[in-house]
Motif scaffolding. Structure first.
Motif, PDB file in Angstrom:
ATOM      1  N   VAL A  89       0.840  -1.207   0.000  1.00 53.77           N
ATOM      2  CA  VAL A  89       0.000   0.000   0.000  1.00 53.77           C
ATOM      3  C   VAL A  89       0.871   1.251   0.000  1.00 53.77           C
ATOM      4  CG1 VAL A  89      -1.704   1.291   1.337  1.00 53.77           C
ATOM      5  CG2 VAL A  89      -1.936  -1.187   1.107  1.00 53.77           C
ATOM      6  N   ALA A  90       1.999   1.181   0.706  1.00 52.59           N
ATOM      7  CA  ALA A  90       2.931   2.318   0.677  1.00 52.59           C
ATOM      8  C   ALA A  90       3.456   2.563  -0.737  1.00 52.59           C
ATOM      9  CB  ALA A  90       4.080   2.056   1.644  1.00 52.59           C
ATOM     10  N   TRP A  91       3.728   1.480  -1.484  1.00 54.77           N
ATOM     11  CA  TRP A  91       4.161   1.661  -2.876  1.00 54.77           C
ATOM     12  C   TRP A  91       3.039   2.227  -3.736  1.00 54.77           C
ATOM     13  CZ3 TRP A  91       8.925   2.061  -4.041  1.00 54.77           C
ATOM     14  CH2 TRP A  91       9.917   1.312  -3.394  1.00 54.77           C
ATOM     15  N   LEU A  92       1.795   1.903  -3.394  1.00 52.67           N
ATOM     16  CA  LEU A  92       0.675   2.501  -4.140  1.00 52.67           C
ATOM     17  C   LEU A  92       0.658   4.014  -3.981  1.00 52.67           C
ATOM     18  CD1 LEU A  92      -2.386   0.136  -3.527  1.00 52.67           C
ATOM     19  CD2 LEU A  92      -1.039   0.372  -5.598  1.00 52.67           C
ATOM     20  N   CYS A  93       1.035   4.482  -2.801  1.00 54.33           N
ATOM     21  CA  CYS A  93       1.014   5.928  -2.557  1.00 54.33           C
ATOM     22  C   CYS A  93       2.052   6.676  -3.392  1.00 54.33           C
ATOM     23  CB  CYS A  93       1.254   6.196  -1.067  1.00 54.33           C
ATOM     24  SG  CYS A  93      -0.020   5.525   0.028  1.00 54.33           S
ATOM     25  N   VAL A  94       3.052   5.963  -3.920  1.00 60.33           N
ATOM     26  CA  VAL A  94       4.052   6.632  -4.759  1.00 60.33           C
ATOM     27  C   VAL A  94       3.429   7.145  -6.042  1.00 60.33           C
ATOM     28  CG1 VAL A  94       6.229   6.296  -5.992  1.00 60.33           C
ATOM     29  CG2 VAL A  94       5.886   5.253  -3.745  1.00 60.33           C
ATOM     30  N   GLY A  95       2.453   6.402  -6.569  1.00 63.98           N
ATOM     31  CA  GLY A  95       1.728   6.878  -7.733  1.00 63.98           C
ATOM     32  C   GLY A  95       2.352   6.525  -9.063  1.00 63.98           C
ATOM     33  N   LYS A  96       3.278   5.551  -9.113  1.00 63.20           N
ATOM     34  CA  LYS A  96       3.929   5.184 -10.365  1.00 63.20           C
ATOM     35  C   LYS A  96       3.352   3.906 -10.973  1.00 63.20           C
ATOM     36  CE  LYS A  96       8.382   7.338  -9.272  1.00 63.20           C
ATOM     37  NZ  LYS A  96       9.854   7.132  -9.151  1.00 63.20           N
ATOM     38  N   ILE A  97       2.516   3.211 -10.243  1.00 60.70           N
ATOM     39  CA  ILE A  97       1.962   1.945 -10.722  1.00 60.70           C
ATOM     40  C   ILE A  97       0.755   2.233 -11.605  1.00 60.70           C
ATOM     41  CG2 ILE A  97       1.027  -0.287 -10.011  1.00 60.70           C
ATOM     42  CD1 ILE A  97       2.460   0.015  -7.392  1.00 60.70           C
ATOM     43  N   ALA A  98       0.647   1.506 -12.697  1.00 64.23           N
ATOM     44  CA  ALA A  98      -0.478   1.678 -13.612  1.00 64.23           C
ATOM     45  C   ALA A  98      -1.790   1.325 -12.914  1.00 64.23           C
ATOM     46  CB  ALA A  98      -0.281   0.805 -14.848  1.00 64.23           C
ATOM     47  N   ILE A  99      -2.879   1.959 -13.365  1.00 71.36           N
ATOM     48  CA  ILE A  99      -4.185   1.740 -12.748  1.00 71.36           C
ATOM     49  C   ILE A  99      -4.601   0.279 -12.868  1.00 71.36           C
ATOM     50  CG2 ILE A  99      -6.638   2.293 -12.914  1.00 71.36           C
ATOM     51  CD1 ILE A  99      -5.072   4.435 -11.561  1.00 71.36           C
ATOM     52  N   SER A 100      -4.350  -0.327 -14.022  1.00 73.66           N
ATOM     53  CA  SER A 100      -4.731  -1.731 -14.200  1.00 73.66           C
ATOM     54  C   SER A 100      -3.985  -2.638 -13.223  1.00 73.66           C
ATOM     55  CB  SER A 100      -4.454  -2.164 -15.638  1.00 73.66           C
ATOM     56  OG  SER A 100      -3.077  -1.995 -15.956  1.00 73.66           O
ATOM     57  N   THR A 101      -2.717  -2.309 -12.959  1.00 73.11           N
ATOM     58  CA  THR A 101      -1.951  -3.098 -11.994  1.00 73.11           C
ATOM     59  C   THR A 101      -2.462  -2.869 -10.573  1.00 73.11           C
ATOM     60  OG1 THR A 101      -0.025  -2.876 -13.444  1.00 73.11           O
ATOM     61  CG2 THR A 101       0.369  -3.648 -11.207  1.00 73.11           C
ATOM     62  N   GLN A 102      -2.841  -1.645 -10.267  1.00 75.45           N
ATOM     63  CA  GLN A 102      -3.410  -1.377  -8.948  1.00 75.45           C
ATOM     64  C   GLN A 102      -4.713  -2.149  -8.745  1.00 75.45           C
ATOM     65  OE1 GLN A 102      -3.521   2.809  -7.777  1.00 75.45           O
ATOM     66  NE2 GLN A 102      -1.994   3.306  -9.348  1.00 75.45           N
ATOM     67  N   VAL A 103      -5.533  -2.203  -9.792  1.00 74.66           N
ATOM     68  CA  VAL A 103      -6.776  -2.974  -9.693  1.00 74.66           C
ATOM     69  C   VAL A 103      -6.470  -4.450  -9.460  1.00 74.66           C
ATOM     70  CG1 VAL A 103      -8.807  -3.751 -10.991  1.00 74.66           C
ATOM     71  CG2 VAL A 103      -8.138  -1.343 -11.050  1.00 74.66           C
ATOM     72  N   LEU A 104      -5.478  -4.977 -10.181  1.00 69.52           N
ATOM     73  CA  LEU A 104      -5.094  -6.378 -10.006  1.00 69.52           C
ATOM     74  C   LEU A 104      -4.592  -6.639  -8.587  1.00 69.52           C
ATOM     75  CD1 LEU A 104      -4.742  -9.116 -11.429  1.00 69.52           C
ATOM     76  CD2 LEU A 104      -2.401  -8.406 -11.990  1.00 69.52           C
ATOM     77  N   PHE A 105      -3.833  -5.720  -8.040  1.00 71.19           N
ATOM     78  CA  PHE A 105      -3.344  -5.887  -6.670  1.00 71.19           C
ATOM     79  C   PHE A 105      -4.500  -5.891  -5.669  1.00 71.19           C
ATOM     80  CE2 PHE A 105      -2.263  -3.510  -2.772  1.00 71.19           C
ATOM     81  CZ  PHE A 105      -1.480  -4.474  -2.148  1.00 71.19           C
ATOM     82  N   LEU A 106      -5.457  -4.978  -5.836  1.00 66.51           N
ATOM     83  CA  LEU A 106      -6.593  -4.936  -4.914  1.00 66.51           C
ATOM     84  C   LEU A 106      -7.432  -6.198  -5.020  1.00 66.51           C
ATOM     85  CD1 LEU A 106      -7.689  -1.202  -5.290  1.00 66.51           C
ATOM     86  CD2 LEU A 106      -6.536  -2.256  -3.345  1.00 66.51           C
TER      87      LEU A 106
END
Length: 658
Positions: A82-99
């Motif tokens: 979640v801390a890496w999500l806050c950096v804001g460099k991950i693609a939206i599709s990858t964030q959705v996959l992580f969630l």
């Protein structure tokens, strides 16, 4: 171990395009993850490398797809992700996959204390339109009362104004409203309790995890089906009743791992006795699969003890989804409504409600819809069993929700169904009255329902609902007895109901007395079986005791019962005495009057005495048996006894006939 060492030997500056060493390591770890699962330390390491984008975006997606845990998922790994999500460099599709990955393996997270400590960081992602459904689902699982804040409620309301009344937003708001109703003042539709607010996304990990768990040791540590079950079978697109299977009650916490945690969470599956439950009450954490609680009496004891509104809300959400999506709508799309799985699920639900001594409002809402399409034969015992657990319904809507569909089924059904409906309504009335006598807290004329009942009402409102139910059964019984020719079987169930009604004041402390209608009283009085007449006499005796006690309290201005009730009872009592004892039936001024000319045409000698105790059709068998056992001379001697002794003998004779 070798795979972990190889993976750690890879550094951040190594390119992944055309890197054969990296590819071989990826293939090795992927093979291990998809066949045996990955241990917690490997999960932590690889998730950190993937979310940090040290390999780039493509390897990150590839790692997430084969990141299958063998035992548990360390919560610290998710916190760092979640801390890496806050950096804001991950693609939206990858964030959705992580969630999706987090939601899929949520039950396998060893502890959730640190996740709740970063609740605010997770909540900030709710403004992302593509992430909002998954963030709301994750927040729904993590929310506690201390997490509800006014600014978060305002943000959700702003999102609702922007995105519309989305189910995932409304469900999260409904949970907030449970904890802090003063913060959520907007009206939420009641259908939220059973509608699907969070979709059960089909993820690539579920089937793989089930296979891994069976292959490893045969001991399943967690069933990650959040709301549905996965079964091997045909790939038909028609909806099947596969989602009614109860998840297994398993926790992801292992003893060797929980000992390292400060909280030392106790696994649910390791509870084997009630004393063990009492010793670990402060260490138990409810799973995300609330449906799994239905299969364990100890888990239900814990659920009833903690009185957690959010737990009941989540359980009702699970039940609502299962009943509506996988039962109510499956029959029209080719599903089988009478499968063994459906029977087991509904029987387990009825057993759970009997255990908790209360019904779930999700089953209540389901039944209100199902009664409108029910044919009266599909799963009749289970549906009527659920119907008997419906909590108190306000009198303003009880006709539309309950009475109208039942009335249509009742008048067009068989005798057996009519008896089943009367028995179901009798059980429902008993549960309402029992709740009133046990759980209600009187404050003047106001009473409040227990915390799990979705509404509050005054004592007068409760009495109105009970009155409507009793009058409705009276109408059903009157017409039903006419349609079935005053069947003794149906009359027996009707008298069972009025045995409950006649004692509402003395036994259940409800200041209400409702007399049976004439369509029930006369068929019972003139019945051809002695049991019905005897039970009617018992019911009238109990009515007398209840009205006498009520009149005594009424003189003390405690409450008021209408004088019409007393006049109706006196009219029934006078008719019974005149019919069974005084031989004054069909006399002028009586409730039952027949023209003398018509009585003469019947050629019945002494018609006024045709229904006395010694001539009543219901007691003819007893009278003949008595006549055969007692010689005529003895009867003549009995008739010559003094009046007082004769009355005593007649009382004994009445008891003998009964």
């Amino acid at each position: 171990r070798i795979a972990k060492e190889r993976w750690l030997s890879w550094n951040a500056g190594t390119p992944w395009m055309g890197n054969d060493v990296l590819e071989r390591n990826l293939v090795l770890v992927e093979r291990m993850g998809l066949t045996r699962g990955l241990p917690p330390e490997v999960i932590s390491t690889m998730l950190d490398y993937a979310m940090s984008l040290r390999m780039g975006g493509a390897p990150c997606v590839r790692v997430l797809k084969f990141l299958i845990p063998a035992t548990v998922v360390p919560q610290e790994a998710i916190v760092r992700a979640v801390a890496w999500l806050c950096v804001g460099k991950i693609a939206i599709s990858t964030q959705v996959l992580f969630l999706k990955w987090v939601l899929t393996f949520f039950d396998m997270i060893d502890s959730k204390d640190h996740l709740r400590s970063i609740y605010g960081f997770i909540f900030n992602f709710v403004t992302e339109e593509h992430l909002c459904p998954y963030i709301c689902h994750l927040l729904y699982l993590l929310t506690r009362k201390e997490c509800v804040r006014p600014f978060r409620v305002r943000k959700l309301l702003d999102l609702q104004a922007k995105l519309g009344r989305q189910p995932f937003l409304l469900h999260l708001l409904s949970l907030y409203k449970v904890f802090c109703p003063e913060l959520v003042t907007t009206a939420l539709p009641s259908k939220l309790r059973v509608s699907g607010g969070f979709k059960n996304h089909v993820t690539p990990w579920k089937g793989v995890l089930n296979a891994i768990q069976k292959r490893n040791t045969g001991q399943v540590t967690s069933d990650i089906r959040l709301t549905i079950g996965v079964k091997d079978g045909s790939n038909s697109r028609k909806r099947k009743c596969n989602h009614l299977q109860l998840p297994s009650l398993n926790s992801a916490v292992q003893r060797n791992l929980s000992s390292t945690n400060s909280r030392k969470v106790f696994p649910l599956e390791q509870l084997h006795s009630f004393p063990e439950l009492l010793d670990n009450l402060h260490r138990i954490e409810l799973p995300s699969q609330m449906g799994s609680l239905l299969g364990s009496s100890l888990a239900l004891c814990y659920l009833d003890y903690v009185q957690d509104d959010s737990a009941f809300l989540r359980l009702n959400f699970w039940l609502g989804h299962a009943l509506h999506e996988e039962f109510l709508f499956c029959s029209r799309e080719g599903g089988s409504g009478c499968s063994s799985e459906t029977l087991h699920f509904l029987n387990r639900l009825i057993s759970t409600q009997n255990f908790l001594q209360e019904g779930f409002f999700s089953t209540e809402s389901f039944l209100y819809k199902f009664l409108n399409v029910w044919d009266g034969s599909l799963l009749r015992p289970q549906i009527l069993g659920l119907l008997s657990h419906i909590p108190v319904v306000p009198s303003s809507c009880i006709h539309q929700l309950l009475f109208e569909p039942l009335m249509q089924l009742f008048f067009s059904s068989t005798l057996f169904f009519k008896c089943s409906v009367i028995e179901c309504l009798n059980d429902m009335l008993l549960k309402w009255l029992t709740w009133h006598s046990v759980y209600s807290v009187e404050d003047g004329l106001d009473i409040s329902l227990n915390s799990h009942t979705p509404m509050n009402m005054t004592l007068s409102g409760f009495m109105d609902s009970v009155m409507e139910l009793v009058l409705f059964v009276g109408r059903l019984a009157t017409v039903g007895l006419q349609l079935e020719g005053c069947s003794s079987l149906l009359l027996s169930f009707v008298l069972d109901f009025y045995e409950t009604v006649c004692d509402m004041f003395l036994k259940f402390e409800l200041p209400l007395v409702v007399m049976p209608p004439v369509g029930v009283f006369y068929p019972a009085l003139f019945a051809t079986d002695p049991v019905s007449v005897d039970r009617l006499c018992f019911i009238m005796c109990r009515y007398k005791q209840n009205l006498t006690a009520a009149k005594f309290q009424q003189q003390e201005h405690v409450f008021h019962i209408s004088s019409q009730t007393y006049r109706e009872f006196n009219r029934y009592q006078l008719l019974m005495v005149s019919t069974l004892w005084n031989s004054r039936l069909f006399q002028p001024g009586m409730a039952v009057e027949v023209d003398h000319n018509l009585l003469a045409l019947s050629k019945v000698p002494e018609p006024s005495a045709s229904f006395t105790l010694i001539r009543h059709p219901a007691f003819v068998g007893y009278a003949l048996d008595f006549h055969l056992k007692v010689p005529f001379q003895s009867i003549h001697a009995i008739m010559l006894l003094p009046q007082a002794n004769f009355c005593q003998w007649f009382d004994n004779f009445f008891l003998f006939c009964s």
